[in-house]
Write a protein that holds these residues in place. Structure first.
Motif, PDB file in Angstrom:
ATOM      1  N   HIS A 166       0.839  -1.204   0.000  1.00 57.60           N
ATOM      2  CA  HIS A 166       0.000   0.000   0.000  1.00 57.60           C
ATOM      3  C   HIS A 166       0.876   1.256   0.000  1.00 57.60           C
ATOM      4  CE1 HIS A 166      -3.278   2.664   0.501  1.00 57.60           C
ATOM      5  NE2 HIS A 166      -3.211   2.808   1.811  1.00 57.60           N
ATOM      6  N   ARG A 167       1.991   1.221   0.714  1.00 57.32           N
ATOM      7  CA  ARG A 167       2.907   2.379   0.717  1.00 57.32           C
ATOM      8  C   ARG A 167       3.452   2.626  -0.682  1.00 57.32           C
ATOM      9  NH1 ARG A 167       4.435   6.357   0.113  1.00 57.32           N
ATOM     10  NH2 ARG A 167       6.092   7.597   1.079  1.00 57.32           N
ATOM     11  N   VAL A 168       3.789   1.575  -1.406  1.00 56.42           N
ATOM     12  CA  VAL A 168       4.266   1.742  -2.775  1.00 56.42           C
ATOM     13  C   VAL A 168       3.128   2.260  -3.660  1.00 56.42           C
ATOM     14  CG1 VAL A 168       5.268   0.597  -4.788  1.00 56.42           C
ATOM     15  CG2 VAL A 168       6.034  -0.023  -2.485  1.00 56.42           C
ATOM     16  N   GLY A 169       1.908   1.767  -3.433  1.00 48.43           N
ATOM     17  CA  GLY A 169       0.761   2.262  -4.186  1.00 48.43           C
ATOM     18  C   GLY A 169       0.526   3.750  -3.965  1.00 48.43           C
ATOM     19  N   ILE A 170       0.663   4.195  -2.729  1.00 48.02           N
ATOM     20  CA  ILE A 170       0.539   5.629  -2.436  1.00 48.02           C
ATOM     21  C   ILE A 170       1.625   6.403  -3.163  1.00 48.02           C
ATOM     22  CG2 ILE A 170       0.774   7.339  -0.589  1.00 48.02           C
ATOM     23  CD1 ILE A 170      -0.583   5.305   1.285  1.00 48.02           C
ATOM     24  N   ALA A 171       2.836   5.840  -3.218  1.00 48.78           N
ATOM     25  CA  ALA A 171       3.940   6.506  -3.916  1.00 48.78           C
ATOM     26  C   ALA A 171       3.654   6.650  -5.415  1.00 48.78           C
ATOM     27  CB  ALA A 171       5.242   5.738  -3.694  1.00 48.78           C
ATOM     28  N   ILE A 172       2.959   5.662  -5.997  1.00 52.44           N
ATOM     29  CA  ILE A 172       2.588   5.766  -7.414  1.00 52.44           C
ATOM     30  C   ILE A 172       1.716   6.997  -7.635  1.00 52.44           C
ATOM     31  CG2 ILE A 172       1.229   4.696  -9.259  1.00 52.44           C
ATOM     32  CD1 ILE A 172       2.154   1.970  -8.196  1.00 52.44           C
ATOM     33  N   GLU A 173       0.708   7.178  -6.804  1.00 49.39           N
ATOM     34  CA  GLU A 173      -0.160   8.348  -6.938  1.00 49.39           C
ATOM     35  C   GLU A 173       0.592   9.640  -6.639  1.00 49.39           C
ATOM     36  OE1 GLU A 173      -2.863   8.562  -8.306  1.00 49.39           O
ATOM     37  OE2 GLU A 173      -4.073   6.782  -8.044  1.00 49.39           O
ATOM     38  N   GLU A 174       1.457   9.624  -5.631  1.00 47.01           N
ATOM     39  CA  GLU A 174       2.256  10.804  -5.304  1.00 47.01           C
ATOM     40  C   GLU A 174       3.142  11.206  -6.483  1.00 47.01           C
ATOM     41  OE1 GLU A 174       4.456   9.628  -1.890  1.00 47.01           O
ATOM     42  OE2 GLU A 174       2.886  10.168  -0.447  1.00 47.01           O
ATOM     43  N   SER A 175       3.808  10.233  -7.086  1.00 47.06           N
ATOM     44  CA  SER A 175       4.705  10.513  -8.201  1.00 47.06           C
ATOM     45  C   SER A 175       3.936  11.021  -9.412  1.00 47.06           C
ATOM     46  CB  SER A 175       5.492   9.247  -8.555  1.00 47.06           C
ATOM     47  OG  SER A 175       6.364   9.478  -9.635  1.00 47.06           O
ATOM     48  N   ALA A 176       2.790  10.431  -9.697  1.00 47.87           N
ATOM     49  CA  ALA A 176       1.981  10.878 -10.827  1.00 47.87           C
ATOM     50  C   ALA A 176       1.496  12.308 -10.619  1.00 47.87           C
ATOM     51  CB  ALA A 176       0.786   9.938 -11.019  1.00 47.87           C
ATOM     52  N   GLU A 177       1.163  12.632  -9.379  1.00 46.97           N
ATOM     53  CA  GLU A 177       0.682  13.982  -9.066  1.00 46.97           C
ATOM     54  C   GLU A 177       1.797  15.013  -9.181  1.00 46.97           C
ATOM     55  OE1 GLU A 177      -2.511  16.441  -8.134  1.00 46.97           O
ATOM     56  OE2 GLU A 177      -2.592  14.256  -8.317  1.00 46.97           O
ATOM     57  N   ARG A 178       2.983  14.675  -8.697  1.00 49.28           N
ATOM     58  CA  ARG A 178       4.111  15.621  -8.685  1.00 49.28           C
ATOM     59  C   ARG A 178       4.851  15.667 -10.012  1.00 49.28           C
ATOM     60  NH1 ARG A 178       7.226  13.560  -3.244  1.00 49.28           N
ATOM     61  NH2 ARG A 178       5.467  13.671  -1.767  1.00 49.28           N
ATOM     62  N   GLY A 179       4.836  14.541 -10.735  1.00 48.48           N
ATOM     63  CA  GLY A 179       5.623  14.472 -11.960  1.00 48.48           C
ATOM     64  C   GLY A 179       7.094  14.213 -11.709  1.00 48.48           C
ATOM     65  N   THR A 180       7.431  13.722 -10.523  1.00 49.02           N
ATOM     66  CA  THR A 180       8.816  13.403 -10.179  1.00 49.02           C
ATOM     67  C   THR A 180       8.856  12.041  -9.501  1.00 49.02           C
ATOM     68  OG1 THR A 180       8.635  14.491  -8.026  1.00 49.02           O
ATOM     69  CG2 THR A 180       9.447  15.820  -9.870  1.00 49.02           C
ATOM     70  N   ALA A 181      10.048  11.460  -9.451  1.00 51.99           N
ATOM     71  CA  ALA A 181      10.210  10.162  -8.798  1.00 51.99           C
ATOM     72  C   ALA A 181      10.018  10.291  -7.289  1.00 51.99           C
ATOM     73  CB  ALA A 181      11.581   9.584  -9.108  1.00 51.99           C
TER      74      ALA A 181
END
Length: 390
Positions: free
Chosen positions: A364-379
């Motif tokens: 779930h933490r990695v899943g949250i990171a996917i959404e975070e990265s897509a929102e920010r446009g950065t890794a």
């Protein structure tokens, strides 16, 4: 591919299929049913109740907990189980092997804490807590107890289970990458890690969101009867699990239901790959071989046993056998039934943990990171967490 049978125990196949106890007659030395209580009354909670109704020799619901009386009465009518308004009352009436929590995200951590405090094993629907802070708080309270599993059935669904079995058997060599375009976020990450044998640990996620027109013919509410394309969001992400293991995530809005966005799953290894139902590998240094995973089913043509999955077969060899043949479950239900069986064995000390809380939290933490990265446009870097050592 169809699977045809002759007579069973002196009865025709059609009479066996039409007998109410057909599922039970196919099992010998069936162990005592795993016993669980269900908290919740939504569509996912009903799935656990339905499985016990269909497979009473394997599963027994000791009670269903619904906040309101009306859905409780409906559960009693539909499934023949007792309903309660509180978890305490359900436990007092009949102690189960474990409790299934199928409630809204914010409620799951509260009930998990309460059950662990009483020493009751828990199977919590995904995710175990809504956000990172919630997961850290929950882990601090219950992590050491080792009493919580997370309800992740995707790796146990028939086709996924067959593919993962082939990878574990070394058919395509050492797995290096997994590509999932099927389900979302933590479910997809769980599939990737299962395919790659990737442990819990730091990962790097790089995601982007794109939009394009897409029809949306069906939703959980049914057919939309709307042929007009709408703007749909697709998230593409790369996930670096380290040690030369990577994942590619591709998910479009409502992909679970949309028939024009079918599932895709690929695992690439050092000597071949599994792509959907196709398996490519080297038979020797100069001979690439292509095979196909075939679905063996009943209920086709002059077979009267009813529609059901028998097995998945590769080159004439069964690579998955349906342990619930006769109940006529869909693939998701087969995976969920396998999860329940494994959780029951774990709760009784008879088998390994199927998907521990630590793994559910990590995915779930990695899943949250996917959404975070897509929102920010950065890794986004996912570092070590308290659950990383479990």
């Amino acid at each position: 591919m169809t699977h045809l049978r002759g007579r069973e125990d002196g009865r025709t196949a059609i009479s066996a299929a039409m007998t109410a106890d057909a599922v039970r007659t196919k099992r010998i030395d069936t162990p005592a049913p795993c016993r669980y209580a269900v908290v919740g009354s939504g569509w996912r909670a009903l799935a656990y109740l339905r499985l016990a109704h269909l497979l009473p020799d394997l599963f027994e619901v000791t009670g269903a907990v619904t906040r309101r009386e009306e859905p409780g009465r409906q559960v009693e009518t539909d499934f023949g189980v007792r309903s309660f308004r509180s978890v305490e009352d359900a436990l007092a009436a009949d102690r189960p092997d474990f409790v299934v929590l199928s409630v809204p995200w914010p409620v799951t951590p509260e009930l998990t804490r309460a059950l662990v405090e009483r020493g009751v094993p828990v199977l919590a629907e995904t995710p175990p807590a809504p956000d990172v802070d919630g997961m850290r708080s929950l882990w601090a309270d219950v992590g050491a107890a080792d009493l919580v599993q997370v309800a992740e059935q995707y790796p146990l669904m028939p086709l996924h289970a067959a593919r993962l079995g082939l990878v574990r058997d070394g058919l395509i060599g050492v797995p290096g990458s997994a590509q999932v375009s099927s389900t979302h976020l933590y479910h997809a990450v769980a599939l990737m890690r299962a395919a790659l044998g990737a442990p819990i640990g730091p990962v790097t996620v790089d995601a982007r969101a794109f939009h394009a027109p897409l029809v949306d013919p069906i939703t959980p509410a049914g057919w939309t009867f709307d042929a007009e394309p709408k703007r749909a969001r697709t998230v593409l992400a790369t996930i670096d699990f380290g040690d030369d293991r990577s994942g590619l995530y591709d998910f479009t809005d409502n992909q679970w239901w949309n028939p024009v966005r079918p599932d895709r799953f690929t695992v690439r290894g050092s000597t071949g790959e599994v792509h959907d139902e196709t398996v490519v590998r080297m038979a020797d240094a100069t001979t690439p071989v292509v095979s196909r995973i075939e679905r063996a089913v009943t209920g086709v043509g002059m077979n009267y046993e009813g529609a059901d999955l028998t097995a998945l077969v590769l080159d004439g060899r069964p690579v998955f056998r349906n342990p619930y043949e006769g109940a006529r479950l869909n693939d998701d239900e087969v995976g969920t039934a396998a999860l329940l069986s494994a959780t029951g064995a774990w709760a009784r000390g008879e088998g390994p943990a199927p998907y521990p809380l630590a793994e559910g939290m990590h995915d779930h933490r990695v899943g949250i990171a996917i959404e975070e990265s897509a929102e920010r446009g950065t890794a986004v870097e996912v570092g070590d967490e308290a659950w990383g050592g479990r």
